[in-house]
Design an enzyme around this catalytic site. Structure first.
Site, mmCIF file in Angstrom:
data_model
loop_
_atom_site.group_PDB
_atom_site.id
_atom_site.type_symbol
_atom_site.label_atom_id
_atom_site.label_comp_id
_atom_site.label_asym_id
_atom_site.label_seq_id
_atom_site.Cartn_x
_atom_site.Cartn_y
_atom_site.Cartn_z
ATOM 1 N N GLN A 71 -54.770 -71.620 -5.508
ATOM 2 C CA GLN A 71 -53.719 -71.355 -5.469
ATOM 3 C C GLN A 71 -53.569 -71.170 -7.042
ATOM 4 O O GLN A 71 -52.922 -70.745 -7.878
ATOM 5 C CB GLN A 71 -52.127 -71.252 -5.323
ATOM 6 C CG GLN A 71 -51.425 -71.593 -3.687
ATOM 7 C CD GLN A 71 -51.593 -69.794 -3.666
ATOM 8 O OE1 GLN A 71 -51.205 -69.002 -4.299
ATOM 9 N NE2 GLN A 71 -52.065 -69.031 -2.344
ATOM 10 N N SER A 72 -54.781 -71.162 -7.649
ATOM 11 C CA SER A 72 -55.393 -70.783 -8.955
ATOM 12 C C SER A 72 -54.772 -69.522 -9.920
ATOM 13 O O SER A 72 -55.424 -68.429 -9.507
ATOM 14 C CB SER A 72 -57.106 -70.846 -8.599
ATOM 15 O OG SER A 72 -56.907 -70.484 -10.681
#
Length: 323
Positions: A71-72
């Site tokens: 989920q960068s």
């Protein structure tokens, strides 16, 4: 002093971002809304990408490689920004694939980024893996720029060196004694620290560590800031007394968030209309509230909202469950 380097960027972000005065539970403070730098590229990462993708376009690269969690925010912003520049991207993610991709991972897939997934043990060697794959692409006549995690290189953090004069022009600077930001790769805090030195503005930088240990993060921030100052003015070094790291606000882990922080996030959303994310700003704001907010007063430390909205959606059930 080589300030010309600060002009070597492409315009990707909606700048300047606003500084707003707001209030939570009777405590007044100022927040700078770097969550409003854009939509697909929202958050702090795009300031760094303006400089990194300037280099990519100048060097006529075919691909950018970068890395982060599944989920960068940084990977999503890199993919979106690179696509807008006509550059292909490949992301190396700590996590696993999902058929029902959500949040940042959804956008990576929507933009067609090439993607590989790694467990935490594998991810510890990710820089070596990326370098080897870049060499393989180069053999196929595909030029690659490897962008570090968070865009946090001496070039990337110029985006937050440039933040300092932007902020200075927006406010009465004597009303402020510092700026607080979340710190994952350390680049935002490092850029701010280098900027205060370069422009001789006596602000203290407070970094809320969400990944490394406190001492590791402080060392990284100082190292990055000094590397960037070497590009701008080799006679300068950072004043290490101007950086303080809060290291105890992510004990639940980078990919998790505790209920007490979620309660605070929900209060903040309902009183201000501003949403904080689970990996960075939610943890940073807990440190900010604990250390700098007092009822009936206005804090002299700015809270920097670094974005992360898309990371909220995979945690939607946790966000709604807390009272």
């Amino acid at each position: 002093m080589n300030k010309e380097i600060l002009q070597k960027r492409i315009l990707l972000a909606n700048l300047p971002t606003p500084v707003q005065k707001t209030e939570l539970n009777g405590c007044k403070f100022y927040i700078k809304r770097d969550d409003l730098t854009g939509l697909e590229t929202s958050g702090n990462k795009v300031r760094k990408l303006e400089y990194l993708l300037y280099k990519a376009k100048k060097d006529k690269v075919d691909y950018v490689f970068t890395r982060g969690g599944d989920q960068s925010n940084h990977c999503r912003a890199t993919v979106a920004a690179a696509t807008s520049c006509g550059i292909k991207s490949k992301v190396f993610l700590w996590g696993s694939d999902s058929k029902n991709a959500d949040g940042n991972l959804f956008f990576n897939k929507l933009y067609g980024a090439e993607t590989e997934y790694f467990n935490l043990k594998e991810y510890k060697n990710i820089q070596e893996i990326m370098s080897k794959q870049a060499a393989e692409y180069e053999k196929k006549k595909k030029k690659v720029l490897v962008i570090p995690e968070g865009g946090s290189s001496e070039i990337g953090i110029l985006g937050y060196v440039n933040f300092i004069p932007e902020f200075y022009e927006q406010v009465e600077i004597n009303k402020f004694k510092g700026i607080l930001t979340a710190a994952g790769s350390g680049g935002t805090a490092a850029g701010l620290l280098a900027g205060t030195e370069l422009f001789n503005i006596p602000l203290k930088i407070y970094a809320v560590n969400v990944f490394l240990t406190g001492p590791e993060m402080k060392e990284r921030i100082i190292m990055l800031a000094n590397k960037t100052l070497q590009l701008l003015d080799p006679k300068l070094k950072v004043n290490e007394k101007r950086i303080e790291v809060f290291g105890d606000y992510s004990t639940e882990g980078y990919k998790s968030i505790s209920d007490d922080k979620l309660v605070l996030i929900k209060q903040f959303a309902r009183q201000t209309g501003i949403v904080l994310d689970p990996a960075y700003t939610g943890k940073a704001f807990k440190a900010y509230a604990d250390n700098f907010l007092k009822p009936g007063t206005t804090s002299k430390v700015l809270f920097l909202h670094t974005g992360g909205l898309f990371g909220v959606f995979p945690k939607r059930q946790q966000y709604l469950a807390v009272k």
